[in-house]
Design an enzyme around this catalytic site. Structure first.
Site, short mmCIF file in Angstrom:
data_model
loop_
_atom_site.label_atom_id
_atom_site.label_comp_id
_atom_site.label_asym_id
_atom_site.label_seq_id
_atom_site.Cartn_x
_atom_site.Cartn_y
_atom_site.Cartn_z
N HIS A 254 36.98 35.85 45.16
CA HIS A 254 36.04 36.80 45.61
C HIS A 254 34.95 36.01 46.41
O HIS A 254 34.46 36.51 47.58
CB HIS A 254 35.36 37.44 44.27
CG HIS A 254 36.07 38.40 43.63
ND1 HIS A 254 37.20 37.95 42.72
CD2 HIS A 254 36.17 39.65 43.43
CE1 HIS A 254 37.77 38.90 42.18
NE2 HIS A 254 37.27 39.81 42.55
N SER B 166 41.12 40.59 46.35
CA SER B 166 39.78 40.61 46.85
C SER B 166 39.28 39.54 47.73
O SER B 166 38.41 39.92 48.43
CB SER B 166 39.03 40.38 45.25
OG SER B 166 39.54 41.09 44.28
#
Length: 416
Positions: free
Chosen positions: A355, A290
């Protein structure tokens, strides 16, 4: 500025006329941009060598320059021998030149279908405007050419860049980096899926974190884990969302900007993700690509927003909304999993902070990379500013990992 397609120069003149007429111009009539003469480009083809002798006749002093009046005379006498698109560009160069003289190297660059890597900083010339048909109006294109045109409209905000890219792209080298990373991630996932005998929420298996790939705070001295964690995923739901965004955004970006630049953004996002976890969520492990995916997607979305009027991709508002929905769903899944009771306490579930690290890299370093199409990054002060800030963050995070855990007396989960 664009010239006729580099593919045209490889064959005889008849082949040149039949190829795509993607001219160096904005369909709305942008001011023409001229190559800087600081980067000496190789002289191509026979047509350049033939024209060199003509240029020399109009430059008896051998200064490398001739006046614009003499250059007009040269074009008037011999312009019929040129491809009409080259002639149009050369006339625009002549009429828009404020110095009153033409540099031989500029002439060679145009005739050789080359332009310097610092194209975006080329000088805007005069009031002469080239009018040309939009690349979208090109007809008779094959499947591969339509794909290249589609990618150009997906990623580049200016018609002049889209046409140049369309004419110069040759699928060599092919966009294999993002594909190779995706294949490796799927292979790793299938291997551990068979070994752990589960595909959904593999992280709930007691053997999941025993792999040499995931980042774990107790094993942070093993430096490769700060990158290798990106090949492991918590389950098929995690892999599927990352893989979809990675392929749909990463491959077109790689086709336009090249594997080196996109690889730089991707790897910086992955590294920033694991380091951000080690600094802000110190007891949690981390897995998944991610960080790299969010760096690419964030950079692309920011580039679209910053150049909204110039981006001509279809349904861009809807598609941007869908990209944001996918990112939000994946991020929401990661946050839920982090705070869900772990299957094997006291080790918490993987962190979601990677993220956010990827997003920060995408909105800073990634945006600079994507905005400077065909321009040397090392010549951009903003690139060096962000790169230095990123390097400083990495160094601070390294020192944090060495000293902070013991100084703060962090209670870490046992090693897997």
């Amino acid at each position: 500025m664009e010239t006729s397609s580099p593919r045209m120069t490889a064959g005889p003149r008849e082949a040149q006329v039949n190829c795509s007429p993607a001219v160096a111009a904005n369909a709305e009539g942008e001011e023409i941009e001229v190559l800087e003469s600081t980067d000496v480009l190789p002289v191509a083809p026979e047509d350049v060598s033939q024209w060199k002798s003509l240029f020399d006749k109009y430059d008896p002093e051998n200064s490398g320059f001739i006046s614009t009046d003499r250059f007009r005379d040269l074009l008037a006498a011999h312009g019929s021998e040129l491809d009409p698109h080259k002639l149009e560009v050369l006339l625009a160069l002549t009429n828009g030149n404020a110095d009153g003289k033409i540099c031989y190297q500029d002439f060679v660059n145009l005739m050789s279908n080359k332009r310097s890597n610092s194209f975006r900083r080329a000088i805007l010339q005069g009031s002469r405007q080239l009018k040309g048909c939009s690349l979208r109006d090109e007809v008779g294109l094959g499947l591969s050419q339509r794909l290249v045109r589609h990618v150009a409209y997906e990623t580049l905000p200016r018609e002049v860049d889209r046409k140049w890219y369309f004419d110069s792209y040759t699928y060599c080298p092919p966009p294999l980096l993002i594909l190779a990373i995706t294949i490796a991630e799927v292979a790793v996932f299938m291997y551990y899926g068979l070994q752990l005998e589960r595909l959904v929420l593999q992280v709930s298996s007691p053997s999941f974190l025993k792999s040499p790939l995931p980042y774990h705070p107790q094993l942070r001295a093993q430096a490769w884990r700060y990158l290798s964690y990106s090949f492991m995923h918590t389950g098929i739901e995690h892999l599927s969302l990352n893989m979809a965004m990675q392929l749909l955004v990463g491959v077109p970006l790689e086709m336009v900007h090249g594997a080196l630049r996109i690889g730089l953004v991707y790897v910086c996002g992955v590294l920033a993700g694991s380091l951000a976890v080690s600094v802000t969520d110190m007891t949690a492990p981390v897995v998944g690509s991610s960080g790299g995916v969010y760096a690419l997607v964030s950079a692309h979305l920011a580039n679209v927003v910053m150049n909204w009027s110039g981006m001509k991709c279809q349904f861009k508002l809807f598609r941007m909304a869908m990209a944001l929905v996918c990112m939000s769903v994946e991020f929401g899944r990661a946050v839920w999993l982090r705070f869900y009771p772990p299957a094997f306490p006291p080790c918490p579930n993987p962190s979601f902070v990677a993220h956010l690290g990827g997003v920060v890299v995408g909105l800073t370093l990634g945006v600079v990379v994507l905005q400077n199409y065909e321009q040397r990054l090392q010549e951009q002060s903003l690139f060096w500013i962000f790169f230095c800030v990123y390097t400083l963050f990495v160094l601070c995070a390294v020192f944090w990992n060495i000293f902070a855990y013991s100084l703060l007396d962090v209670r870490l989960p046992p090693p897997p």
